[in-house]
Design a protein around this motif. Structure first.
Motif, PDB file in Angstrom:
ATOM      1  N   GLY A  18      48.924 -41.169 -17.268  1.00 16.75           N
ATOM      2  CA  GLY A  18      48.383 -41.972 -16.171  1.00 16.75           C
ATOM      3  C   GLY A  18      49.070 -41.667 -14.855  1.00 16.75           C
ATOM      4  N   ASP A  36      48.497 -51.542 -14.901  1.00 18.98           N
ATOM      5  CA  ASP A  36      49.313 -51.380 -16.116  1.00 18.98           C
ATOM      6  C   ASP A  36      49.872 -52.745 -16.527  1.00 18.98           C
ATOM      7  N   ALA A  91      46.663 -47.268 -23.377  1.00 19.67           N
ATOM      8  CA  ALA A  91      46.517 -47.359 -24.832  1.00 19.67           C
ATOM      9  C   ALA A  91      47.883 -47.584 -25.454  1.00 19.67           C
ATOM     10  N   PRO A 185      42.812 -35.390 -25.528  1.00 20.00           N
ATOM     11  CA  PRO A 185      44.037 -34.579 -25.566  1.00 20.00           C
ATOM     12  C   PRO A 185      44.508 -34.380 -27.005  1.00 20.00           C
ATOM     13  N   GLY A 186      45.106 -33.229 -27.234  1.00 19.98           N
ATOM     14  CA  GLY A 186      45.893 -33.059 -28.454  1.00 19.98           C
ATOM     15  C   GLY A 186      47.278 -33.613 -28.141  1.00 19.98           C
ATOM     16  N   PRO A 187      48.245 -33.401 -29.038  1.00 25.90           N
ATOM     17  CA  PRO A 187      49.596 -33.889 -28.763  1.00 25.90           C
ATOM     18  C   PRO A 187      50.094 -33.370 -27.408  1.00 25.90           C
ATOM     19  N   THR A 190      55.094 -36.342 -24.120  1.00 24.56           N
ATOM     20  CA  THR A 190      55.232 -37.661 -23.486  1.00 24.56           C
ATOM     21  C   THR A 190      56.200 -38.487 -24.335  1.00 24.56           C
ATOM     22  N   MET A 192      55.446 -40.931 -25.997  1.00 26.11           N
ATOM     23  CA  MET A 192      54.739 -41.265 -27.240  1.00 26.11           C
ATOM     24  C   MET A 192      55.034 -40.229 -28.330  1.00 26.11           C
TER      25      MET A 192
HETATM   26  N1  LIG Z   1      50.676 -38.489 -25.484  1.00 22.03           N
HETATM   27  C1  LIG Z   1      49.835 -37.889 -26.312  1.00 22.03           C
HETATM   28  O1  LIG Z   1      50.199 -36.991 -27.062  1.00 22.03           O
HETATM   29  C2  LIG Z   1      48.384 -38.293 -26.355  1.00 22.03           C
HETATM   30  C3  LIG Z   1      47.493 -37.599 -27.170  1.00 22.03           C
HETATM   31  C4  LIG Z   1      46.172 -37.967 -27.218  1.00 22.03           C
HETATM   32  C5  LIG Z   1      45.724 -39.011 -26.429  1.00 22.03           C
HETATM   33  N2  LIG Z   1      46.591 -39.682 -25.636  1.00 22.03           N
HETATM   34  C6  LIG Z   1      46.073 -40.790 -24.837  1.00 22.03           C
HETATM   35  O2  LIG Z   1      46.368 -40.573 -23.467  1.00 22.03           O
HETATM   36  C7  LIG Z   1      46.552 -41.836 -22.829  1.00 22.03           C
HETATM   37  C8  LIG Z   1      47.894 -41.892 -22.117  1.00 22.03           C
HETATM   38  O3  LIG Z   1      48.903 -41.629 -23.069  1.00 22.03           O
HETATM   39  P1  LIG Z   1      50.442 -41.499 -22.677  1.00 22.03           P
HETATM   40  O4  LIG Z   1      51.056 -40.586 -23.636  1.00 22.03           O
HETATM   41  O5  LIG Z   1      50.575 -41.236 -21.220  1.00 22.03           O
HETATM   42  O6  LIG Z   1      50.939 -42.970 -23.039  1.00 22.03           O
HETATM   43  P2  LIG Z   1      52.074 -43.880 -22.410  1.00 22.03           P
HETATM   44  O7  LIG Z   1      52.536 -44.788 -23.476  1.00 22.03           O
HETATM   45  O8  LIG Z   1      53.084 -43.040 -21.669  1.00 22.03           O
HETATM   46  O9  LIG Z   1      51.244 -44.701 -21.329  1.00 22.03           O
HETATM   47  C9  LIG Z   1      50.372 -45.723 -21.667  1.00 22.03           C
HETATM   48  C10 LIG Z   1      50.439 -46.772 -20.594  1.00 22.03           C
HETATM   49  O10 LIG Z   1      49.527 -47.824 -20.938  1.00 22.03           O
HETATM   50  C11 LIG Z   1      50.155 -49.050 -20.642  1.00 22.03           C
HETATM   51  N3  LIG Z   1      49.608 -50.125 -21.474  1.00 22.03           N
HETATM   52  C12 LIG Z   1      49.818 -50.343 -22.798  1.00 22.03           C
HETATM   53  N4  LIG Z   1      49.179 -51.450 -23.184  1.00 22.03           N
HETATM   54  C13 LIG Z   1      48.551 -51.955 -22.093  1.00 22.03           C
HETATM   55  C14 LIG Z   1      47.743 -53.084 -21.860  1.00 22.03           C
HETATM   56  N5  LIG Z   1      47.455 -53.950 -22.845  1.00 22.03           N
HETATM   57  N6  LIG Z   1      47.268 -53.311 -20.615  1.00 22.03           N
HETATM   58  C15 LIG Z   1      47.577 -52.450 -19.607  1.00 22.03           C
HETATM   59  N7  LIG Z   1      48.336 -51.362 -19.760  1.00 22.03           N
HETATM   60  C16 LIG Z   1      48.825 -51.112 -20.999  1.00 22.03           C
HETATM   61  C17 LIG Z   1      51.637 -48.832 -20.954  1.00 22.03           C
HETATM   62  O11 LIG Z   1      52.441 -49.788 -20.288  1.00 22.03           O
HETATM   63  C18 LIG Z   1      51.837 -47.415 -20.471  1.00 22.03           C
HETATM   64  O12 LIG Z   1      52.275 -47.371 -19.119  1.00 22.03           O
HETATM   65  C19 LIG Z   1      46.399 -42.893 -23.914  1.00 22.03           C
HETATM   66  O13 LIG Z   1      45.065 -43.352 -23.932  1.00 22.03           O
HETATM   67  C20 LIG Z   1      46.703 -42.122 -25.173  1.00 22.03           C
HETATM   68  O14 LIG Z   1      46.132 -42.706 -26.309  1.00 22.03           O
HETATM   69  C21 LIG Z   1      47.922 -39.350 -25.567  1.00 22.03           C
END
Ligand SMILES: NC(=O)c1ccc[n+]([C@@H]2O[C@H](COP(=O)([O-])OP(=O)(O)OC[C@H]3O[C@@H](n4cnc5c(N)ncnc54)[C@H](O)[C@@H]3O)[C@@H](O)[C@H]2O)c1
Length: 248
Positions: A18, A36, A91, A185-187, A190, A192
């Motif tokens: 984000g 957020d 998420a 996205p794949g992995p 981050t 996560m």
């Molecule tokens: N990181 C990966 O490998 C990966 C892979 C596939 C998909 N994704 C998707 O990409 C997106 C971003 O992932 P990321 O790795 O940056 O995650 P992240 O955990 O770094 O960021 C997620 C953000 O969402 C916020 N959040 C969580 N619950 C919330 C809520 N109820 N209301 C408002 N905000 C909320 C968190 O505070 C956080 O800032 C997500 O949708 C994730 O599922 C990530």
């Protein structure tokens, strides 16, 4: 990929992907509403963007809360007069095996990852429909297509829901000139995936044709393309950004 004069909401803007997306949008001239659950993260991103000369506002909310989601779109319209782009990025994920998933956990993941996408997209669509244009982009995941190898079944199922919701909305929004797409996205490198541990990450990276995880910036660039006029004939697309992990 000029976004000058555009107003965008990005949920989960304090997180890794984000944040990268918000910075890229601001660099391209958009005014970005950073939304957020965690205030500190988005305030930091807002400062970074302001230092670069960009324009933002911040909203702290739980995206799964209907009133809060409605308010986010309404307050954006009140503050900036329009909403051009919605990025459903917030998420949560867990790695819980199915036999250990409690019903409350299942509900929470589905609420944050899928119900929020419905709520915010519904409100954005309501506005964009009257203007005859707009872009809605939601973050799905490779796990939605192949099942969760590391992430839990509840997470993977929520993201599969995002894909089907995206296609349904794309069909209904197309007559109004609105593009609705998702990024898978794949992995990605981050916090996560850091939490999965070195061994899991090394093993997983070995399965990816590019032999590495994606970077948040690389995911953000795909989101930017879908938000820009460069993709104006693209809708209902589920864009894989995964180094070749899933090809379909
Ligand atoms: N990181 C990966 O490998 C990966 C892979 C596939 C998909 N994704 C998707 O990409 C997106 C971003 O992932 P990321 O790795 O940056 O995650 P992240 O955990 O770094 O960021 C997620 C953000 O969402 C916020 N959040 C969580 N619950 C919330 C809520 N109820 N209301 C408002 N905000 C909320 C968190 O505070 C956080 O800032 C997500 O949708 C994730 O599922 C990530």
């Amino acid at each position: 990929m000029d976004l000058s004069g555009k107003v965008a909401i990005i949920t989960g803007a304090g997180g890794a992907i984000g944040r990268a997306t918000a910075r890229l949008f601001a660099q391209e001239g958009a005014t970005v509403v950073l939304a957020d659950l965690r205030k500190e993260g988005i305030e930091e991103v807002a400062r970074e963007i302001a230092d670069d000369g960009g324009k933002t506002s911040t909203v702290t909310l739980d995206v799964s809360d209907e009133q809060a989601a409605v308010h986010l779109v309404h307050s954006t319209l009140t503050a900036f007069g329009t909403l051009d782009i919605l990025v459903n990025n917030a998420a949560i994920s867990k790695e819980t095996p199915i036999l250990e998933i409690e019903a409350a956990d299942w509900d929470r993941i589905l609420a944050v990852n899928l119900r929020s996408v419905f709520l915010l997209s519904r409100e954005a669509f309501r506005h964009m429909k009257t203007r005859g244009r707009g872009k809605i982009i939601s973050m799905a995941s490779a796990s939605a297509k192949i099942g969760g190898l590391v992430v839990g079944a509840h997470y993977a199922a929520s993201k599969a829901g995002v894909i089907c919701f995206t296609k349904s909305l794309a069909l209904q929004a197309a007559p109004f000139g609105i593009n609705v797409n998702a990024v898978c996205p794949g992995p990605t490198r981050t916090p996560m995936t850091d939490a999965w541990g070195d061994k899991a990450n090394k093993d997983f990276a070995a399965k990816i044709p590019f032999k590495r995880y994606g970077e948040p910036q690389e995911i953000a660039e795909a989101v930017l393309w879908l938000a820009s006029e460069r993709s104006k004939y693209v809708t209902g697309e589920i864009l894989d950004v995964n180094g070749g992990l899933v090809m379909d």
